[in-house]
Scaffold this active site. Structure first.
Site, mmCIF file in Angstrom:
data_model
loop_
_atom_site.group_PDB
_atom_site.id
_atom_site.type_symbol
_atom_site.label_atom_id
_atom_site.label_comp_id
_atom_site.label_asym_id
_atom_site.label_seq_id
_atom_site.Cartn_x
_atom_site.Cartn_y
_atom_site.Cartn_z
ATOM 1 N N ARG A 55 0.830 -1.320 0.085
ATOM 2 C CA ARG A 55 0.126 0.020 -0.044
ATOM 3 C C ARG A 55 1.159 1.334 0.118
ATOM 4 N NH1 ARG A 55 -2.542 -3.698 3.462
ATOM 5 N NH2 ARG A 55 -4.588 -4.275 2.942
ATOM 6 N N LYS A 84 -2.569 -1.991 7.720
ATOM 7 C CA LYS A 84 -3.736 -2.022 7.544
ATOM 8 C C LYS A 84 -4.499 -3.502 8.430
ATOM 9 C CE LYS A 84 -8.066 -1.622 4.687
ATOM 10 N NZ LYS A 84 -8.608 -1.753 3.614
ATOM 11 N N HIS A 146 -3.811 3.313 -6.019
ATOM 12 C CA HIS A 146 -4.002 2.086 -5.098
ATOM 13 C C HIS A 146 -4.141 1.094 -6.391
ATOM 14 C CE1 HIS A 146 -5.274 -0.474 -1.843
ATOM 15 N NE2 HIS A 146 -6.022 -1.103 -2.470
ATOM 16 N N ARG A 149 -1.447 -1.754 -6.727
ATOM 17 C CA ARG A 149 -1.725 -2.739 -5.926
ATOM 18 C C ARG A 149 -2.657 -3.784 -6.541
ATOM 19 N NH1 ARG A 149 -1.455 -4.809 -0.535
ATOM 20 N NH2 ARG A 149 -3.435 -5.480 0.381
ATOM 21 N N HIS A 172 -4.140 -9.792 3.335
ATOM 22 C CA HIS A 172 -5.707 -9.741 3.733
ATOM 23 C C HIS A 172 -5.758 -10.696 4.720
ATOM 24 C CE1 HIS A 172 -6.639 -8.289 -1.043
ATOM 25 N NE2 HIS A 172 -6.311 -7.346 -0.208
ATOM 26 N N TYR A 181 -10.410 -11.255 -7.353
ATOM 27 C CA TYR A 181 -9.335 -11.320 -8.549
ATOM 28 C C TYR A 181 -9.707 -12.602 -9.121
ATOM 29 C CZ TYR A 181 -6.820 -7.678 -6.191
ATOM 30 O OH TYR A 181 -6.635 -6.298 -5.729
#
Length: 197
Positions: A55, A84, A146, A149, A172, A181
């Site tokens: 990020r 995050k 972004h 990414r 994640h 995806y």
């Protein structure tokens, strides 16, 4: 002052927003962008973003102590910047990102890898300059920073890397986040249904 004994919204159902496909660069679009970026610092930031999936703040907060060029990885240790997902992450480096870091190491001036005059680069500097170059190449203006990414993840999936591995690389917490995806693996599904023939 009166106090509410229970949450008045607790029985409300949460509305699920429709899933949107992630915006990512094609190889051709990315190459066009990289070719016009004549700011070496911004070019390095963009190249690290697309080759690591980090990020923007993870990149801008990177310090040399987090980069291991001997074993080719970056560690996000939550000491300099809280990720995050709040989890420690180790990101393996490919040849392109190793080359970028090695080149930056030659002109190291402070602990921050990406710095201007010895100070950490601010997000607005990156966003403003990135937008300017994006406009210059006349490709989809919605391809924000972004999107780099998303590009990292999309290109991996297109090359056959599993959703599980991409999820780990992106940090994640839930693989469901990475499943946006999955549409890029439509060929896998096609091969599966062909088994019925």
């Amino acid at each position: 002052m009166e106090k509410i004994e229970s949450n008045p919204a607790k029985n409300l159902k949460r509305i699920n927003s429709p899933e949107k496909l992630p915006l990512f660069f094609t190889k051709e679009e990315y190459n066009k962008l990289i070719e016009v970026i004549d700011n070496p610092l911004l070019k390095s930031i963009v190249e690290i973003a697309v080759n690591t999936g980090l990020r923007q703040m993870e990149i801008l907060s990177l310090r040399w102590s987090q980069v291991n060029l001997k074993d080719n990885f970056v560690i996000l240790n939550n000491q300099n910047h809280i990720t995050k997902g709040k989890k420690v992450r180790t990101i393996p480096l490919n040849n392109k990102s190793i080359n970028v870091f090695e080149e930056l190491l030659k002109s190291k001036t402070c602990e921050f890898i990406f710095n201007l005059n010895g100070k950490q680069i601010k997000q607005d500097y990156v966003v403003k300059n990135y937008k300017r170059y994006l406009k210059k190449v006349e490709i989809n203006p919605k391809l924000n920073f972004h999107s780099l990414r998303h590009t990292f993840a999309s290109w991996l999936v297109q090359k056959g890397v599993s959703i599980y591995q991409v999820s780990k690389l992106l940090g994640h917490a839930d693989i469901k986040t990475t499943e946006i995806y999955a549409h890029l693996r439509a060929e896998d599904l096609r091969q599966s249904v062909e088994m019925l023939n």
